[in-house]
Each structure stands twice: as C-alpha cells, then as structure tokens.
Scaffold this active site. Structure first.
Site, mmCIF file in Angstrom:
data_model
loop_
_atom_site.group_PDB
_atom_site.id
_atom_site.type_symbol
_atom_site.label_atom_id
_atom_site.label_comp_id
_atom_site.label_asym_id
_atom_site.label_seq_id
_atom_site.Cartn_x
_atom_site.Cartn_y
_atom_site.Cartn_z
ATOM 1 N N ARG A 131 31.854 -25.878 5.435
ATOM 2 C CA ARG A 131 33.295 -26.092 5.632
ATOM 3 C C ARG A 131 33.668 -27.516 5.211
ATOM 4 O O ARG A 131 34.650 -27.726 4.496
ATOM 5 C CB ARG A 131 33.655 -25.874 7.109
ATOM 6 C CG ARG A 131 35.015 -25.242 7.301
ATOM 7 C CD ARG A 131 35.338 -24.887 8.743
ATOM 8 N NE ARG A 131 34.235 -24.975 9.659
ATOM 9 C CZ ARG A 131 33.416 -23.968 9.942
ATOM 10 N NH1 ARG A 131 33.594 -22.790 9.417
ATOM 11 N NH2 ARG A 131 32.404 -24.124 10.775
ATOM 12 N N ASP B 196 38.194 -19.212 4.575
ATOM 13 C CA ASP B 196 37.437 -18.070 5.075
ATOM 14 C C ASP B 196 35.972 -18.338 4.776
ATOM 15 O O ASP B 196 35.638 -18.877 3.723
ATOM 16 C CB ASP B 196 37.906 -16.770 4.423
ATOM 17 C CG ASP B 196 37.554 -15.558 5.271
ATOM 18 O OD1 ASP B 196 37.594 -15.666 6.512
ATOM 19 O OD2 ASP B 196 37.217 -14.497 4.708
ATOM 20 N N THR B 197 35.110 -17.985 5.720
ATOM 21 C CA THR B 197 33.682 -18.303 5.602
ATOM 22 C C THR B 197 32.835 -17.066 5.833
ATOM 23 O O THR B 197 33.181 -16.209 6.653
ATOM 24 C CB THR B 197 33.295 -19.372 6.660
ATOM 25 O OG1 THR B 197 33.978 -20.582 6.353
ATOM 26 C CG2 THR B 197 31.803 -19.647 6.663
ATOM 27 N N HIS C 89 40.448 -25.764 17.307
ATOM 28 C CA HIS C 89 39.186 -26.458 17.064
ATOM 29 C C HIS C 89 39.034 -26.779 15.576
ATOM 30 O O HIS C 89 38.710 -27.903 15.185
ATOM 31 C CB HIS C 89 38.026 -25.590 17.564
ATOM 32 C CG HIS C 89 36.690 -26.133 17.207
ATOM 33 N ND1 HIS C 89 36.107 -27.159 17.904
ATOM 34 C CD2 HIS C 89 35.837 -25.819 16.201
ATOM 35 C CE1 HIS C 89 34.943 -27.440 17.356
ATOM 36 N NE2 HIS C 89 34.763 -26.651 16.304
ATOM 37 N N GLY D 273 28.662 -18.900 16.438
ATOM 38 C CA GLY D 273 28.290 -17.910 15.412
ATOM 39 C C GLY D 273 26.795 -17.855 15.166
ATOM 40 O O GLY D 273 25.994 -17.715 16.094
ATOM 41 N N TYR D 274 26.409 -18.006 13.901
ATOM 42 C CA TYR D 274 25.007 -17.863 13.499
ATOM 43 C C TYR D 274 24.232 -19.178 13.581
ATOM 44 O O TYR D 274 23.096 -19.258 13.107
ATOM 45 C CB TYR D 274 24.947 -17.318 12.063
ATOM 46 C CG TYR D 274 25.576 -15.945 11.917
ATOM 47 C CD1 TYR D 274 24.816 -14.785 12.091
ATOM 48 C CD2 TYR D 274 26.934 -15.795 11.621
ATOM 49 C CE1 TYR D 274 25.381 -13.530 11.970
ATOM 50 C CE2 TYR D 274 27.515 -14.541 11.498
ATOM 51 C CZ TYR D 274 26.737 -13.417 11.672
ATOM 52 O OH TYR D 274 27.300 -12.173 11.557
HETATM 53 P P1 IMP Z 1 35.713 -18.070 9.727
HETATM 54 O O1 IMP Z 1 36.221 -17.551 8.421
HETATM 55 O O2 IMP Z 1 35.592 -19.572 9.734
HETATM 56 O O3 IMP Z 1 36.457 -17.528 10.912
HETATM 57 O O4 IMP Z 1 34.204 -17.561 9.871
HETATM 58 C C1 IMP Z 1 33.867 -16.176 9.912
HETATM 59 C C2 IMP Z 1 32.573 -15.991 10.667
HETATM 60 O O5 IMP Z 1 31.502 -16.650 9.966
HETATM 61 C C3 IMP Z 1 32.557 -16.589 12.061
HETATM 62 O O6 IMP Z 1 33.074 -15.684 13.016
HETATM 63 C C4 IMP Z 1 31.071 -16.849 12.280
HETATM 64 O O7 IMP Z 1 30.407 -15.673 12.678
HETATM 65 C C5 IMP Z 1 30.588 -17.231 10.902
HETATM 66 N N1 IMP Z 1 30.614 -18.698 10.728
HETATM 67 C C6 IMP Z 1 31.534 -19.429 10.039
HETATM 68 N N2 IMP Z 1 31.232 -20.726 10.072
HETATM 69 C C7 IMP Z 1 30.099 -20.833 10.814
HETATM 70 C C8 IMP Z 1 29.298 -21.948 11.220
HETATM 71 O O8 IMP Z 1 29.564 -23.127 10.936
HETATM 72 N N3 IMP Z 1 28.217 -21.639 11.969
HETATM 73 C C9 IMP Z 1 27.880 -20.372 12.323
HETATM 74 N N4 IMP Z 1 28.603 -19.311 11.998
HETATM 75 C C10 IMP Z 1 29.705 -19.542 11.235
#
Ligand code: IMP
Length: 196
Positions: free
Chosen positions: A179, A70-71, A13, A151-152
């Site tokens: 992102r 990473d987010t 995705h 997620g959130y």
């Molecule tokens: P990742 O590093 O993109 O895998 O994000 C880590 C975590 O941050 C995810 O498992 C979500 O809980 C949260 N997260 C990241 N991006 C989003 C978003 O666009 N909307 C909501 N939650 C997010």
C-alpha cells in the site's frame, strides 16, 4: 497545483495511514466529510476494476478529484488466488482467521510458497483515469506468527525479512508495504506531474 482530493473509502484507519504517507502535502477528505455514508460499490473482477469503480462513483457523485485503492494477496501456487477475492476468500461474512486457515489448507505442503500483495490505486483527475501499482513480494509460511496487523499478516513474510507482517513493527510495515509503495507513486505523481 490541485491540493484537495477525496479518498473513496470511509475506512478511518486507512485514511490516517494515507494522510501520514502524503506528509500532509495534500488535503485528503473522505466521503463522510461530504455527507455520504452509504456503501461505495465494489463488485468488479479485478483490483483495477474495483479501484476505478470506487473512484468513479465518488467523482461522478460530487465532481471532485478522487482516488481509491484495492488490494489482493496473489499466491503463485494458487494461480494468483485469492487476489481480488482476498477479503472473502473463505466466504461472505467469514473472518480473517477463516481466510488464513483456508489459505494454509489450500497450500498444504506445497513447496512453492511465493506470494505477493498487490495494491492498485485508481485516480480520477479532471475526468481522466490514472493507475498506480504497489507490490510487496514475499512468501506464505506454514504457521501463524505475530500479533499485530490484520488480514493475512500472520502468514506473510516479506522478502528480505525473517518476520511476518504481524511481527514487524507497524511503522516499518507501513514504510515497506504494498500500500505504501502504491501511495508513494500516487503522491509523487500529484506533487511532480504536469498538473502543477
Ligand atoms: P483492501 O482492498 O485494502 O480492503 O484489502 C482487501 C483484503 O486484502 C483485506 O480484507 C485483507 O484480507 C487483505 N489485505 C490487504 N492489505 C493487507 C495487509 O496489509 N495485510 C494483510 N492482509 C491485507
């Protein structure tokens, strides 16, 4: 100009989203395309650390230019938590719904609802590290609203909007998100920098 990069994630995705942001100016492949379907380690205490760990892991394995993201959701009243632990805020193996529930519980009736999503991208290019950051400011509302996203999203209302990320159409979210902001910076660098 270098035109092929590995995105150190097997999340299909995300790969599609990032290819769309890049407008296909750069060929982006994933570890699976290289025959690697194992886990990419990600156990650092910061977004920067995790992004770099993932990008370095693939770069070292395949000697190919690589980037990773990473987010985290950083909530002001919680001193920046859940941050790098956003995916497993309620504990290992818990769902997004559990994470959101815990967040609303921790914030309770706190009037400071300020929060931001922060994405960090690490790029390893010819052995050198580069970082790009994207931020979406907003606030955490007190109840869940909207059906889309993940997620959130149902509790995050970006600055300047009266809808949550889960209510805003996905194409709009993908334009204004943390992102998107980080990847726009990466692609600007890749298409305009000295590496041409
Ligand atoms: P990742 O590093 O993109 O895998 O994000 C880590 C975590 O941050 C995810 O498992 C979500 O809980 C949260 N997260 C990241 N991006 C989003 C978003 O666009 N909307 C909501 N939650 C997010």
């Amino acid at each position: 100009m270098i035109t092929e990069f590995v995105f150190a994630s097997n999340n299909k995705h995300k790969l599609e989203e990032i290819r769309a942001i890049s407008k296909n100016k750069i060929r982006i492949i994933c570890p699976e395309d290289l025959g690697f379907i194992g886990e990419i380690p990600e156990n650092q205490a910061s977004l920067e650390g995790n992004a770099l760990q993932k990008a370095r892991f693939i770069y070292d394995k395949f000697s190919l230019n690589c980037f990773a993201d990473d987010t985290g959701l950083e909530v002001e009243a919680l001193n920046g938590r859940p941050g790098v632990y956003s995916a497993r805020y309620a504990g290992e193996g818990k769902s997004s719904a559990d994470n959101v529930k815990k967040l609303l519980h921790e914030l309770h009736d706190n009037s400071n609802r300020n929060a931001r999503f922060r994405t960090v991208i690490a790029l390893v290019l010819d052995g050198k590290d580069y970082f790009f950051e994207g931020i979406a400011e907003g606030k955490i509302i007190t109840e869940l609203r909207g059906q889309s996203g993940f997620g959130y999203d149902p509790v995050f209302m970006p600055l300047g909007f009266d809808e949550t990320y889960a209510e805003i159409p996905i194409d709009v979210k993908n334009r204004i998100s943390h992102r998107a902001a980080a990847f726009e910076k990466l692609f600007y660098f890749l298409t305009h920098s000295h590496i041409k």
